[in-house]
Design an enzyme around this catalytic site. Structure first.
Site, PDB file in Angstrom:
ATOM      1  N   GLY A 134       0.791  -1.096   0.033  1.00  0.00           N
ATOM      2  CA  GLY A 134       0.061   0.101   0.121  1.00  0.00           C
ATOM      3  C   GLY A 134       1.031   1.230  -0.081  1.00  0.00           C
ATOM      4  O   GLY A 134       1.024   1.989   1.009  1.00  0.00           O
ATOM      5  N   GLU A 142      13.430  -4.394  -3.394  1.00  0.00           N
ATOM      6  CA  GLU A 142      12.659  -4.763  -4.460  1.00  0.00           C
ATOM      7  C   GLU A 142      13.496  -5.142  -5.818  1.00  0.00           C
ATOM      8  O   GLU A 142      12.868  -5.810  -6.695  1.00  0.00           O
ATOM      9  CB  GLU A 142      11.913  -3.359  -4.902  1.00  0.00           C
TER      10      GLU A 142
END
Length: 382
Positions: free
Chosen positions: A116, A234
């Site tokens: 989110g 990531e």
């Protein structure tokens, strides 16, 4: 960095290849496949800690597993966000209680996560988030909207960057909260249909959603530091596995160019060779930086994103070029939920249009490199 595969790594490769061959039967349902990976101990290889149901593996072994997984054409992972983003963040910033609560279900493939971060007015400029979280006794009440939330329609939990400091601006007053998705009336997920006809991305609306106070990671107001740390995870080993898929796509484009006669065009041949050479360069750059001093830092991830985003987008354009007019043709049924079907190269072209935008746009990556790596003056911000 001296990078090579020794006898131990090759033995690990054999184990991984054999396990995948034995368990990749049919087309498993995504959540069932996550649990199968968990039972095999293949989730959490890169966490740096064991004891949560995962196994430990060296950096080179993680590369081996990622490459074998891609070569086996195993299903796309629905547990990627929990395993490769949330879990390393908890290892780095979480409390012992948070690790004990959340890492084992991720390692078993039992709980799926979504991220989110982005909002309608805060995508590349993440510091502009407006989703708010207000302390209410032993919980926080989260209200706001997130967008482009990958796999939110399947997720059990969402880690949310929210503003807990009333009146705070930019990087200040943000907190990193773990929010359960199963809150009818308080959490609503709306899939976003893409040009490809699929809906991996979603809008998520929080209307007083409850996050327990003990599920605040890193302390109130420390969300920006935690969020930036997560983004460092990531891009890593998964980049090398991604390149296996890129190589297969490039191979299909080359085969198509030969079949259609486009390969006889010297300009097309030059473009195909350039794509091959750049892909090899990306691999060696990834291997060089993976264990280097900037691994996971601000420089290497931004460079990697710039390299593969532009490369993949150009490959999509080349896939259309070698097909000619046939690239625009396909079966259409406007009465169906998905009115048209795409073949692999058409899907490649449409999806790759977003490669230079999602995960941090090219402009943002260049700014990061300029300001944080090269030390150039920061551009004025109003």
């Amino acid at each position: 960095m001296e990078f090579g595969f020794g006898a131990e790594e090759e033995e690990f490769r054999h184990e991984a290849r054999a396990w995948l061959a034995a368990h990749l039967t049919g087309r498993p349902e995504r959540r069932d496949w996550e649990r199968e990976l968990g039972r095999g101990g293949w989730i959490g290889l890169g966490w740096g800690e064991d004891g949560y149901g995962n196994r430990r593996a060296s950096l080179i072994q993680q590369v081996v597993w990622a490459e074998e997984y891609a070569r086996a054409k195993a299903p796309a992972r629905s547990g990627h966000i929990g395993e490769n983003l949330l879990a390393p963040t908890l290892v780095a910033h979480g409390t012992p209680e948070q690790k004990s609560r959340f890492l084992p279900p991720v390692a078993r493939g039992d709980e799926l996560w979504c991220q989110g971060y982005s909002e309608p007015g805060a995508g590349s400029d993440l510091a502009a988030v407006r989703t708010a979280a207000v302390r209410d006794g032993g919980s926080y009440r989260v209200t706001g909207q997130k967008i482009w939330t990958s796999l939110a329609h399947e997720a059990d939990w969402c880690f949310v960057l929210a503003r807990t400091g009333a009146g705070s601006v930019r990087h200040h007053g943000l907190s990193f909260l773990l929010v359960p998705m199963d809150q009818p009336g308080r959490v609503e997920v709306r899939p976003i249909r893409q040009l490809t006809g699929t809906s991996e991305f979603n809008e998520v609306f929080f209307d007083g959603a409850v996050a327990r106070a003990e599920h605040l990671v890193g302390g109130e107001g420390d969300g920006w530091r935690v969020a930036m740390s997560l983004l460092g995870f990531e891009r890593g080993v998964s980049t090398l596995a991604q390149q296996i898929g890129f190589a297969e796509e490039l191979g299909r484009v080359v085969e198509t160019a030969v079949a259609t006669g486009a390969a006889t065009d010297p300009v097309v041949r030059d473009l195909l060779v350039r794509q091959w050479a750049e892909l090899r360069t990306m691999r060696w750059n990834a291997l060089r930086t993976l264990g280097g001093p900037d691994a996971g830092g601000t420089g290497a991830p931004s460079v990697a994103k710039l390299l593969w985003g532009g490369w993949h987008r150009r490959l999509g354009e080349l896939a259309v070029r070698v097909r000619g007019a046939a690239a625009a043709v396909g079966p259409v049924d406007w009465s169906a939920a998905a009115p048209y079907e795409l073949d692999a190269l058409q899907h490649l072209f449409l999806f790759s249009r977003a490669d230079t935008v999602y995960g941090g746009s090219d402009e943002v990556q260049r700014t990061i490199i300029a300001e944080r790596v090269l030390g150039l003056p920061k551009e004025p911000r109003g």
